[in-house]
Each structure stands twice: as C-alpha cells, then as structure tokens.
Design a protein around this motif. Sequence first.
Motif, PDB file in Angstrom:
ATOM      1  N   UNK A   4       0.851  -1.181   0.000  1.00 45.15           N
ATOM      2  CA  UNK A   4       0.000   0.000   0.000  1.00 45.15           C
ATOM      3  C   UNK A   4       0.889   1.233   0.000  1.00 45.15           C
ATOM      4  N   UNK A   5       0.521   2.203  -0.829  1.00 45.39           N
ATOM      5  CA  UNK A   5       1.241   3.467  -0.897  1.00 45.39           C
ATOM      6  C   UNK A   5       0.446   4.529  -0.152  1.00 45.39           C
ATOM      7  N   UNK A   6       1.091   5.177   0.824  1.00 44.07           N
ATOM      8  CA  UNK A   6       0.487   6.289   1.545  1.00 44.07           C
ATOM      9  C   UNK A   6       1.147   7.570   1.059  1.00 44.07           C
ATOM     10  N   UNK A   7       0.335   8.498   0.553  1.00 45.63           N
ATOM     11  CA  UNK A   7       0.841   9.792   0.077  1.00 45.63           C
ATOM     12  C   UNK A   7       0.294  10.862   1.014  1.00 45.63           C
ATOM     13  N   UNK A   8       1.129  11.325   1.924  1.00 43.45           N
ATOM     14  CA  UNK A   8       0.697  12.285   2.944  1.00 43.45           C
ATOM     15  C   UNK A   8       1.933  12.988   3.478  1.00 43.45           C
ATOM     16  N   UNK A  28       3.857  -1.087   3.820  1.00 47.34           N
ATOM     17  CA  UNK A  28       3.505   0.311   3.602  1.00 47.34           C
ATOM     18  C   UNK A  28       4.715   1.098   3.126  1.00 47.34           C
ATOM     19  N   UNK A  29       4.567   1.786   2.003  1.00 45.46           N
ATOM     20  CA  UNK A  29       5.536   2.769   1.540  1.00 45.46           C
ATOM     21  C   UNK A  29       4.900   4.143   1.689  1.00 45.46           C
ATOM     22  N   UNK A  30       5.656   5.107   2.161  1.00 51.23           N
ATOM     23  CA  UNK A  30       5.129   6.451   2.375  1.00 51.23           C
ATOM     24  C   UNK A  30       5.897   7.461   1.530  1.00 51.23           C
ATOM     25  N   UNK A  31       5.150   8.360   0.903  1.00 53.64           N
ATOM     26  CA  UNK A  31       5.712   9.451   0.117  1.00 53.64           C
ATOM     27  C   UNK A  31       5.072  10.732   0.617  1.00 53.64           C
ATOM     28  N   UNK A  33       5.266  13.979  -0.858  1.00 54.48           N
ATOM     29  CA  UNK A  33       4.971  15.014  -1.854  1.00 54.48           C
ATOM     30  C   UNK A  33       4.025  14.455  -2.916  1.00 54.48           C
ATOM     31  N   UNK A  34       3.157  15.306  -3.424  1.00 50.57           N
ATOM     32  CA  UNK A  34       2.195  14.841  -4.409  1.00 50.57           C
ATOM     33  C   UNK A  34       2.829  14.404  -5.710  1.00 50.57           C
ATOM     34  N   UNK A  35       3.817  15.159  -6.219  1.00 51.88           N
ATOM     35  CA  UNK A  35       4.444  14.795  -7.486  1.00 51.88           C
ATOM     36  C   UNK A  35       5.179  13.461  -7.381  1.00 51.88           C
ATOM     37  N   UNK A  36       5.868  13.256  -6.251  1.00 48.50           N
ATOM     38  CA  UNK A  36       6.564  11.978  -6.057  1.00 48.50           C
ATOM     39  C   UNK A  36       5.569  10.843  -5.834  1.00 48.50           C
ATOM     40  N   UNK A  37       4.451  11.149  -5.180  1.00 47.20           N
ATOM     41  CA  UNK A  37       3.427  10.139  -4.975  1.00 47.20           C
ATOM     42  C   UNK A  37       2.795   9.688  -6.274  1.00 47.20           C
ATOM     43  N   UNK A  38       2.521  10.643  -7.158  1.00 51.01           N
ATOM     44  CA  UNK A  38       1.933  10.294  -8.460  1.00 51.01           C
ATOM     45  C   UNK A  38       2.880   9.403  -9.251  1.00 51.01           C
ATOM     46  N   UNK A  39       4.174   9.726  -9.202  1.00 49.40           N
ATOM     47  CA  UNK A  39       5.166   8.917  -9.905  1.00 49.40           C
ATOM     48  C   UNK A  39       5.233   7.507  -9.327  1.00 49.40           C
ATOM     49  N   UNK A  40       5.236   7.420  -7.989  1.00 48.04           N
ATOM     50  CA  UNK A  40       5.319   6.099  -7.358  1.00 48.04           C
ATOM     51  C   UNK A  40       4.083   5.264  -7.652  1.00 48.04           C
TER      52      UNK A  40
END
Length: 237
Positions: A4-8, A28-31, A33-40
């Motif tokens: 699961x990717x958490x973007x927060x 759980x992977x956490x990112x 930033x929004x731009x890095x989250x979209x890429x991930x």
Amino acid sequence: MERILVIDDDMELCELLQDYLGGEGFQIDAVHRGDLGAEAATSHPYELVVLDVMLPGLNGFDVLRTIRETSRIPVIMLTARGDDVDRIVGLELGADDYLPKPFNPRELVARIRAIQRRLEGSPGSHKVKPKAQAEYRVGDLVLNATNRTVKQNGQGVELTSVEFSLLEALLAHAGEIISREDLVEQVLGRQLSAYDRSIDVHVSALRKKLGHSYGQTERICTVRGIGYLYSLPEDNS
C-alpha cells in the motif's frame, strides 16, 4: 503481503500507519509530496493508495487525475473533517472511498478490507447481491462480470472498480428499486452513515459516462427517499 502506498506530508501519521498497517499484514511505503506520490503510484505495483488532499508539489486531486489516466488502482482519499466539497470532488475524479481526518487506523483497515472483498468478489453478508450470472445485457450495455468489462453499443467503457461494482449491482436487479443503504453495503462494503453522499456521487459518475438515457428510457432513476432503479428497455418492461 499487500503493498500500500500512503501519500501524505504528515510524517507522524505515516509512521503510525506503517506501524499499525504493518501489524495487519500490509507493506507500507510512504511518500510526502504529491508529485513523487503520483510517480510512485503509476510506476510501482501497489494494491491500493491512501491519498491526502493537501500535499506539496501536487495536490491530492491532481495526483488522483494522474493516477486515473493509466490505472484503476483503488484510492482512498483523506479529507478534512466536515469538508464535503473535497469528498465529492475526490469521488467524482475516481476515488473509491474517503476517510475524514482525524481517523482511527482501525477504520482505515476496515475500508481497505471492504475494497479487497469487493475486488475479490466475496459475497459477504449483504442484503442485495448480484445474481449468479457472468454477463448482463440490458439496453445498450453488456457487462461481463468475469473479466470486469463493460461495453456500450459494442464500445468499451472505462469504469473505476467502484463504478463497475455499482453498475453490476444495478444491472443484476434491473427494473427493481435498490435502497441506498443496500448499495452502500454491497458496493462500498460498509454501513451508510448520516450525510454520506458517496453512492450518489458514484451514480452521478455512471450517468455521465453512460449517458442519462438510452432511447426514450431514463437509464438510472432516482427514487426519492429510497434509492435507485436501473430501467429496463421499454420493449422489455
């Protein structure tokens, strides 16, 4: 183990979710930033994305738009408590569900499990269930429940996982009224709560994608105070 990717950008929350969801069997992977989250989200094989609205780089809505350009991966939006506009916009853009902050991690796990059950086709214990049928043909639509595809007049229609499950429930009971409570239980895997407009927004999205009518027949009728009805073609009614 499900990834699961958490973007927060709330690092403390991300650490909490990594600990709690890790104990539930998730990786759980956490990112942050929004731009890095979209890429991930678009370049790695995640099973689900937990996405905050307020993010640096790109806001959550733009991240969701980017994800939906190429992927149907389930997305749970995190919104500010009481901010109905954010919830509605997120659902309209293709989010599967939302959770207002602050929230109990147990509630997030419940939402994730509900999405998993829906994608796995688990019958659960809901009042309204799709009938045992691999294909539904109603009016100009053909829905194949086996490969989860929808065709309208022979052309493929792109739907989110929630929209597909909602349409399947409506077509399985075409000509019958289904209450909002039952649709929420079956499609979202949870109980309908006060002021919850999620299912209404998903119905609105279906109407936009499929058209409000076919021939002289209104496609999805709102039965005020009760729920929805997918109309049978006039020559079959």
